[in-house]
Scaffold this motif. Structure first.
Motif, mmCIF file in Angstrom:
data_model
loop_
_atom_site.group_PDB
_atom_site.id
_atom_site.type_symbol
_atom_site.label_atom_id
_atom_site.label_comp_id
_atom_site.label_asym_id
_atom_site.label_seq_id
_atom_site.Cartn_x
_atom_site.Cartn_y
_atom_site.Cartn_z
ATOM 1 N N ILE A 7 17.399 49.771 9.886
ATOM 2 C CA ILE A 7 18.172 50.799 9.202
ATOM 3 C C ILE A 7 19.027 51.512 10.242
ATOM 4 C CG2 ILE A 7 18.056 52.980 7.951
ATOM 5 C CD1 ILE A 7 15.466 52.026 6.700
ATOM 6 N N ALA A 8 20.317 51.570 9.995
ATOM 7 C CA ALA A 8 21.232 52.277 10.895
ATOM 8 C C ALA A 8 21.252 53.743 10.498
ATOM 9 C CB ALA A 8 22.621 51.668 10.819
ATOM 10 N N ALA A 9 20.541 54.577 11.247
ATOM 11 C CA ALA A 9 20.454 56.003 10.919
ATOM 12 C C ALA A 9 21.706 56.752 11.339
ATOM 13 C CB ALA A 9 19.233 56.613 11.593
ATOM 14 N N VAL A 10 22.378 56.288 12.386
ATOM 15 C CA VAL A 10 23.621 56.887 12.875
ATOM 16 C C VAL A 10 24.573 55.751 13.206
ATOM 17 C CG1 VAL A 10 24.691 58.336 14.639
ATOM 18 C CG2 VAL A 10 22.398 58.889 13.805
ATOM 19 N N THR A 11 25.809 55.824 12.726
ATOM 20 C CA THR A 11 26.753 54.725 12.882
ATOM 21 C C THR A 11 28.126 55.240 13.314
ATOM 22 O OG1 THR A 11 25.638 53.523 11.093
ATOM 23 C CG2 THR A 11 27.826 52.754 11.717
ATOM 24 N N ASP A 12 28.700 54.593 14.316
ATOM 25 C CA ASP A 12 30.094 54.838 14.723
ATOM 26 C C ASP A 12 30.391 56.323 14.956
ATOM 27 O OD1 ASP A 12 30.561 52.132 14.512
ATOM 28 O OD2 ASP A 12 31.306 52.250 12.459
ATOM 29 N N VAL A 13 29.492 56.998 15.643
ATOM 30 C CA VAL A 13 29.677 58.424 15.914
ATOM 31 C C VAL A 13 30.376 58.614 17.252
ATOM 32 C CG1 VAL A 13 28.458 60.536 16.512
ATOM 33 C CG2 VAL A 13 27.795 59.258 14.479
ATOM 34 N N THR A 14 31.463 59.373 17.248
ATOM 35 C CA THR A 14 32.199 59.676 18.474
ATOM 36 C C THR A 14 32.562 61.155 18.488
ATOM 37 O OG1 THR A 14 33.164 57.445 18.556
ATOM 38 C CG2 THR A 14 34.231 59.159 19.868
ATOM 39 N N PHE A 15 32.140 61.857 19.530
ATOM 40 C CA PHE A 15 32.521 63.259 19.690
ATOM 41 C C PHE A 15 32.237 63.674 21.125
ATOM 42 C CE2 PHE A 15 28.031 63.401 18.608
ATOM 43 C CZ PHE A 15 27.517 64.384 19.443
ATOM 44 N N ASP A 16 32.735 64.829 21.509
ATOM 45 C CA ASP A 16 32.408 65.399 22.810
ATOM 46 C C ASP A 16 32.070 66.865 22.627
ATOM 47 O OD1 ASP A 16 34.867 66.510 22.274
ATOM 48 O OD2 ASP A 16 35.810 65.912 24.142
ATOM 49 N N VAL A 17 31.338 67.407 23.597
ATOM 50 C CA VAL A 17 31.023 68.828 23.636
ATOM 51 C C VAL A 17 31.381 69.306 25.031
ATOM 52 C CG1 VAL A 17 29.307 70.608 23.210
ATOM 53 C CG2 VAL A 17 29.063 68.386 22.107
ATOM 54 N N ARG A 18 32.252 70.276 25.091
ATOM 55 C CA ARG A 18 32.804 70.700 26.380
ATOM 56 C C ARG A 18 32.095 71.932 26.916
ATOM 57 N NH1 ARG A 18 37.987 70.775 22.644
ATOM 58 N NH2 ARG A 18 38.262 68.532 22.357
ATOM 59 N N PRO A 19 32.108 72.126 28.225
ATOM 60 C CA PRO A 19 31.548 73.356 28.790
ATOM 61 C C PRO A 19 32.220 74.580 28.181
ATOM 62 C CG PRO A 19 31.982 71.765 30.524
ATOM 63 C CD PRO A 19 32.591 71.205 29.284
ATOM 64 N N GLY A 20 31.425 75.570 27.822
ATOM 65 C CA GLY A 20 31.955 76.779 27.223
ATOM 66 C C GLY A 20 32.209 76.681 25.736
ATOM 67 N N GLU A 21 31.788 75.582 25.113
ATOM 68 C CA GLU A 21 32.082 75.342 23.704
ATOM 69 C C GLU A 21 30.806 75.195 22.891
ATOM 70 O OE1 GLU A 21 34.814 72.211 21.206
ATOM 71 O OE2 GLU A 21 33.379 71.361 22.627
ATOM 72 N N CYS A 22 30.873 75.637 21.635
ATOM 73 C CA CYS A 22 29.823 75.366 20.660
ATOM 74 C C CYS A 22 30.376 74.431 19.596
ATOM 75 C CB CYS A 22 29.331 76.659 20.004
ATOM 76 S SG CYS A 22 28.212 76.372 18.597
ATOM 77 N N LEU A 23 29.766 73.265 19.465
ATOM 78 C CA LEU A 23 30.080 72.331 18.392
ATOM 79 C C LEU A 23 28.938 72.387 17.394
ATOM 80 C CD1 LEU A 23 31.796 69.994 17.163
ATOM 81 C CD2 LEU A 23 30.388 68.431 18.515
ATOM 82 N N ALA A 24 29.243 72.750 16.150
ATOM 83 C CA ALA A 24 28.233 72.799 15.100
ATOM 84 C C ALA A 24 28.244 71.491 14.336
ATOM 85 C CB ALA A 24 28.496 73.965 14.160
ATOM 86 N N LEU A 25 27.087 70.835 14.248
ATOM 87 C CA LEU A 25 26.938 69.594 13.501
ATOM 88 C C LEU A 25 26.225 69.928 12.196
ATOM 89 C CD1 LEU A 25 27.239 66.497 13.438
ATOM 90 C CD2 LEU A 25 25.036 66.348 14.601
ATOM 91 N N ILE A 26 26.919 69.727 11.069
ATOM 92 C CA ILE A 26 26.373 70.134 9.782
ATOM 93 C C ILE A 26 26.314 68.947 8.825
ATOM 94 C CG2 ILE A 26 27.273 72.468 10.091
ATOM 95 C CD1 ILE A 26 29.437 71.816 8.025
ATOM 96 N N GLY A 27 25.537 69.099 7.755
ATOM 97 C CA GLY A 27 25.387 68.052 6.759
ATOM 98 C C GLY A 27 24.049 68.183 6.069
#
Length: 319
Positions: A7-27
């Motif tokens: 089972i592919a739980a995560v597929t084709d995910v591409t992102f970055d998180v930079r110093p000094g940044e907050c990336l919120a992952l929602i779903g």
């Protein structure tokens, strides 16, 4: 993609998180958010397999050290990554706290292992003890953990207090990257805001923060960017101001998440998300989407931050 029993739980995910940044992952629950965090720290079950790359920034902020988290062995992850370069606020704090030790002793042990206080205080037992106590209490205060509960064991804590203890343990090492997996679970609104603000301060000090959350209010409060995950894929990445503002997101699923909020339309998304082991062909959201057409029989390719055959084009329009 499913191959045999896989089972592919995560597929084709591409992102970055930079110093000094907050990336919120929602779903919604079950979309793969926590699996992604576990993969980055090498905490997946033994029968799990990962492909691709997850590059961790080097000392100067670039990718020059070449450390691929997905390819790193357990020794490397345990000795140089977890806690030192990546801190974790776990989704289930009670499972990560040592049941036979007090919160204070766990903070002190973490400090000794991660920050070298033992070595720095060698030959000065009084100074070493004072340094551990002060640093541990400072981390607890940052996580809004009450000082008079530091000498309690995990079983003596409520769910909210256990969450705050886990947050203190994650903050105490001052790791360059913090993964916060549902860090506000079990907290009342005031403590949610205080915890979110402390995580924001962690990012503002030059650290990177990936916050996995169902709490869209907390995400709106502190995020710089928002990544929306559905059925194991990231379907949209957007600037937080745009995402939560009058323009809103461009993907129909992301718009549905916002429309379901009580302070907005309070309209739930119809239907249920598909099981990751039984995904439909094409766009996994098509069965629930008011914009679905025959084109949605193919998996959409990401373009301009959104993976949708029919993204919202008019930024002032809302569903």
């Amino acid at each position: 993609m499913r191959t045999g029993g896989d089972i592919a739980a995560v597929t084709d995910v591409t992102f970055d998180v930079r110093p000094g940044e907050c990336l919120a992952l929602i779903g919604e629950s079950g979309c793969g958010k926590s699996v992604l965090a576990s993969a980055l720290l090498g905490l997946l079950p033994a029968n799990a397999r990962t492909v691709g790359q997850a590059l961790l920034a080097g000392p100067e902020g670039g990718l020059g050290d070449g450390l691929d988290l997905l390819a790193a062995d357990e020794r490397t992850l345990a000795r140089t990554v977890r806690g030192r370069r990546i801190g974790l606020v776990p989704q289930s704090p009670a499972a990560h706290l040592t049941p036979v030790r007090t919160v204070r002793s766990q903070l002190h042990e973490t400090l000794r292992e991660l920050t070298g206080v033992r070595k720095a205080g060698a030959g000065k037992p009084g100074s070493r003890k004072t340094g551990l106590r002060e640093a541990g209490e400072a981390a607890a205060a940052r996580a809004a953990f009450p000082a008079d509960h530091l000498d309690r064991h995990p079983h003596e804590l409520s769910g909210g207090l256990a969450q705050r203890a886990a947050t203190a343990l994650a903050l105490v090492g001052d790791a360059p990257l913090l993964l916060a997996d549902e860090p506000t679970t079990g907290l009342d609104r005031d403590l949610v805001d205080r915890t979110a603000d402390e995580l924001r301060l962690h990012a503002d000090s030059g650290h990177a923060l990936l916050m996995i959350t169902h709490d869209l209010a907390a995400a709106e409060r502190i995020a710089d960017r928002v990544a929306v995950m559905y059925a194991g894929r990231i379907v949209e990445i957007a600037d937080a101001t745009t995402f939560f503002g009058t323009r809103g997101p461009r993907h129909p699923y992301a718009r549905g998440l916002l429309d379901a909020l009580p302070e907005r339309a309070f309209t739930p998304i119809p239907g249920m998300p598909p099981e990751l082991g039984d995904l439909p062909p094409g766009c996994a959201f098509a069965a629930r989407c008011p914009k679905a057409t025959d084109a949605c029989g193919a998996v959409p390719s990401p373009a301009d931050g959104v993976a949708c055959h029919h993204p919202e084009e008019d930024p002032t329009c809302s569903n």
